[in-house]
Design a protein around this motif. Sequence first.
Motif, PDB file in Angstrom:
ATOM      1  N   GLU A 199     -13.473   0.167 -50.795  1.00  0.00           N
ATOM      2  CA  GLU A 199     -12.820  -1.122 -51.039  1.00  0.00           C
ATOM      3  C   GLU A 199     -11.690  -1.361 -50.034  1.00  0.00           C
ATOM      4  N   LEU A 200     -10.948  -0.273 -49.695  1.00  0.00           N
ATOM      5  CA  LEU A 200      -9.899  -0.388 -48.688  1.00  0.00           C
ATOM      6  C   LEU A 200     -10.496  -0.752 -47.331  1.00  0.00           C
ATOM      7  N   LYS A 208     -11.428  -4.406 -47.235  1.00  0.00           N
ATOM      8  CA  LYS A 208     -10.287  -5.305 -47.042  1.00  0.00           C
ATOM      9  C   LYS A 208      -9.825  -5.307 -45.582  1.00  0.00           C
ATOM     10  N   GLU A 209      -9.790  -4.125 -44.962  1.00  0.00           N
ATOM     11  CA  GLU A 209      -9.378  -4.039 -43.562  1.00  0.00           C
ATOM     12  C   GLU A 209     -10.367  -4.767 -42.664  1.00  0.00           C
ATOM     13  N   ALA A 241     -12.345  -7.231 -43.547  1.00  0.00           N
ATOM     14  CA  ALA A 241     -12.221  -8.665 -43.775  1.00  0.00           C
ATOM     15  C   ALA A 241     -11.041  -9.230 -42.976  1.00  0.00           C
ATOM     16  N   ARG A 242      -9.929  -8.474 -42.910  1.00  0.00           N
ATOM     17  CA  ARG A 242      -8.754  -8.928 -42.165  1.00  0.00           C
ATOM     18  C   ARG A 242      -9.055  -8.963 -40.676  1.00  0.00           C
ATOM     19  N   LYS A 279     -19.150  -4.148 -47.163  1.00  0.00           N
ATOM     20  CA  LYS A 279     -19.531  -4.609 -48.498  1.00  0.00           C
ATOM     21  C   LYS A 279     -20.622  -3.705 -49.096  1.00  0.00           C
TER      22      LYS A 279
END
Length: 396
Positions: A127-128, A131-132, A134-135, A168
């Motif tokens: 999940e981390l 997020k990275e 996606a950024r 994902k």
Amino acid sequence: MKYLSQWITLLLAGAAIAGVYFYVIHAIETQQNRLQTPRPETPAQALELSTITANTGSYAATIKASGVVKPRYSLTMTSQVSGEVISISNQFESGQVIKKGHLLGQLQNSELNSAVASAKNTLATAELALKEEARQGEQARAEWAAAGFKGDPDSDLVLREPQLAAAKADVEAAKAELSNATTRLKHTQLTSPFDALIVTRNVSLGSYLSAGSEIGILYSVDRAEIKIDLSNSDWLKLPDTKTLLKDNWPALISSIDNNDSWQGKILSVNQHIDETTRMRSLLVSLDRPLDQTPALIPGAFVQVSIQGQHLDNLWKLPNTALSQKSEIWYIDQDSRLAAFETTPRFVDSQYVYIQVPTSMLNKPYQVLVQPYNSYLKGTLVKSLNTSTSDDKSVKP
């Protein structure tokens, strides 16, 4: 003088012989006339016999069959995972009834705990990373727009779209792994899958179970079922399958060992013939058998009685009314014996049910209670009994 006396003697002898002759002739003629004179007929003596008044009616057969009471579900419970038994429920004993979800026992397996912790760590890491990624993808889009390029880049790697999809997928894989580890850990709790009767318990405290080891045997208590096989002649006496199932057709369940009985119903009807028995079967059920008074216990041997459909134009007669030659003897309108051959539509412990010949419908007849082979048709008879065929007090 001597000759005259001889002639007189001869004449007297001839006269005597003639007299005897005429007397004999007269006696013979008298006897012949007496024999030729018809005697008055002797009135016929009527044979007195016990009969019963047979009236045409509508009757239903009772089909009886035997079977064994079985639970709806019979489960040999096994362990899904390995581990040591560290606790057992006080109710996990033979004969106890438990509710669905009741905790029967607890296993300990440190590897499964470790697997859950590891899966949680993997999911958090994935999940981390998502997020990275996606950024980074948002930053790549901003840089592409700031450079003044029109349209999309030649490769989707520039905007990091494949990298985002992979991140994902890693999250979904980690979630699946955590779910699997959690489920396996949950299997260390031995719970009942339904309301059940404990039949046997095969584990004890300190036992080590491998995956697939037997824990015990459970019977469901929501419904008892009895399978019975019926012959083709029995099926002909029953209503059609749709009627049997739609109307919850009643079935009386009776104990073989005592006078206990329960009111069940027909649950299902097999639509095939067993190749071994050449019979069709149906399933009779009773809800909450252990809550009945008395309880219907699994494994009991019982008799099931099912009422068939009503058949018209039948005589209900004592069993003895059917002769050894399968004949029914009755008194005709001239008070003489008559009989007809027949095959009973069905029988029970006391009566035979006979299809009435068309010519004898809608009229009562005196039927012999117990005919013998020596009886002859046409014999004049007199009835000694006027009881009806529905009078249960009639004794043959």
